[in-house]
Design an enzyme around this catalytic site. Structure first.
Site, PDB file in Angstrom:
ATOM      1  N   SER A 160      38.811  36.318  40.919  1.00 57.46           N
ATOM      2  CA  SER A 160      38.257  36.008  39.614  1.00 57.46           C
ATOM      3  C   SER A 160      38.990  34.809  38.987  1.00 57.46           C
ATOM      4  CB  SER A 160      38.325  37.246  38.721  1.00 57.46           C
ATOM      5  OG  SER A 160      37.536  37.089  37.574  1.00 57.46           O
ATOM      6  N   ASP A 282      27.793  40.922  42.801  1.00 50.45           N
ATOM      7  CA  ASP A 282      28.650  40.570  41.668  1.00 50.45           C
ATOM      8  C   ASP A 282      27.802  40.396  40.404  1.00 50.45           C
ATOM      9  OD1 ASP A 282      30.368  39.456  39.792  1.00 50.45           O
ATOM     10  OD2 ASP A 282      31.368  38.151  41.229  1.00 50.45           O
ATOM     11  N   HIS A 310      32.189  42.595  41.551  1.00 45.55           N
ATOM     12  CA  HIS A 310      33.038  41.455  41.206  1.00 45.55           C
ATOM     13  C   HIS A 310      34.465  41.550  41.727  1.00 45.55           C
ATOM     14  CE1 HIS A 310      34.376  37.985  38.983  1.00 45.55           C
ATOM     15  NE2 HIS A 310      35.261  38.693  38.282  1.00 45.55           N
TER      16      HIS A 310
END
Length: 341
Positions: A160, A282, A310
């Site tokens: 991320s 995601d 995610h």
């Protein structure tokens, strides 16, 4: 004690064993010896993998130019030293090393020298006297930690927003990074955007909402589809533990008003071989950006994990560990071909 029923120090054998989380056993007796600097709410966490990893969190002194005193910096150090490059795991936005509670033991059982490092401003470091947590401070802090303790080129892993941290670091300190693994990378946002223009009072009000339990629980619900409610509650508690420190608000506001990470122009400057891992489902970042990132990185491969959101290293740790091990093994073999005998 944490063990694999098919424990091995060989990445190749681990791949053949198709490691699953359920193959670990954990002794509860050892899981209660938490470091005294962790928030007392750690005792309430039920997840045995989070509890086990938490017992290994340490604070190491790191000297930086923007603080008169050493920053006692939180991380999980490796239990073993390997001939391979160490693996250093970063975490995502406003998170901690506990994000790696499921994948860390798989990598370690495979014989990899594995670190999990808290990014300055988040995690469990002591920031009582730290005034700045902007991008430059985060980069310098991580570099000094690497220089003081890791000391050798690493496989740097960023999920991320941690992917933006990893790209920024790899471009500015290429000597420290052997290769990269980017997981559901958040690298195309223009920093913190308009949040950087907020008056400080409004910024503090905003971060107060950011750490609120209802918002964190809702975020957990969005990110992890199909997770049981009790698990969502526990994961929410894990994810906001570091927010309970008195300095969290100051550190978060410092990052917010600094403008945050904007690494779009740095992507084509990455020289390291890169593995891109992406969760097929995601809900946060579009798969189209995974394809874009693959096209823009000079030397990258991309692998997608089906039925995954995610944070693959939380949802599908066995798949993430396998992909990382394959990538590192192939990289090492190709590198060896060019070493003179």
């Amino acid at each position: 004690m944490l063990t694999l029923t098919a424990a091995t120090s060989s990445p190749t054998l681990l791949l053949e064993c198709q490691t699953k989380r359920r193959r670990f056993t954990i002794s509860a007796a050892a899981a209660d010896n938490f470091p005294s600097f962790l928030p007392k709410q750690m005792e309430e966490i039920k997840d045995p993998f989070a509890r086990k990893l938490a017992t290994r969190i340490e604070r190491l002194p790191v000297n930086v130019s923007f603080s008169e005193q050493s920053i006692m910096s939180s991380c999980v150090k490796p239990l073993i030293q390997s001939k391979q490059n160490p693996v250093v795991l970063l975490h995502g936005f406003d998170s901690s090393c506990l994000e790696w509670r499921y994948t860390f033991p798989l990598l370690e059982e495979a014989g990899l020298e594995t670190w999990a490092v808290d990014i300055l401003g988040w995690g469990f470091s002591n920031l009582e006297r730290v005034q700045s947590c902007d991008v430059e401070s985060k980069r310098e802090h991580f570099y000094q930690l690497w220089k003081s303790y890791i000391k050798t080129p690493m496989t740097l892993v960023g999920p991320s927003l941690g992917a933006a941290v990893a790209i920024d670091f790899a471009v500015n300190h290429p000597e420290a990074v052997e290769n990269l693994v980017l997981i559901d990378a958040s690298v195309y946002a223009e920093g913190t955007g308009n949040l950087a223009k907020l008056p400080r009072a409004a910024a503090y009000a905003g971060v107060s909402i950011l750490k609120s339990y209802p918002l964190r629980l809702y975020t957990t619900y969005l990110v992890f589809k199909g997770v049981q409610f009790n698990t969502s509650l526990d994961w929410t508690n894990i994810g906001r533990l570091h927010c309970l420190y008195p300095w969290w608000d100051d550190a978060t506001v410092s990052f917010m008003i600094s403008g945050g990470y904007n690494v779009t122009r740095q992507i084509d400057q990455v020289k390291q071989k890169t593995l891109i891992i992406w969760g097929e489902n995601d809900p946060i970042i579009s798969n189209k950006l995974a394809v874009r990132l693959h096209c823009e990185l000079p030397d990258a491969i991309i692998r997608q994990i089906p039925d995954c959101g995610h944070l693959p290293h939380v949802e599908k740790p066995d798949s993430v560990a396998r992909l990382m091990l394959e990538f590192m093994q192939n990289y090492s073999q190709k590198k060896a071909q060019f070493v003179p005998t």
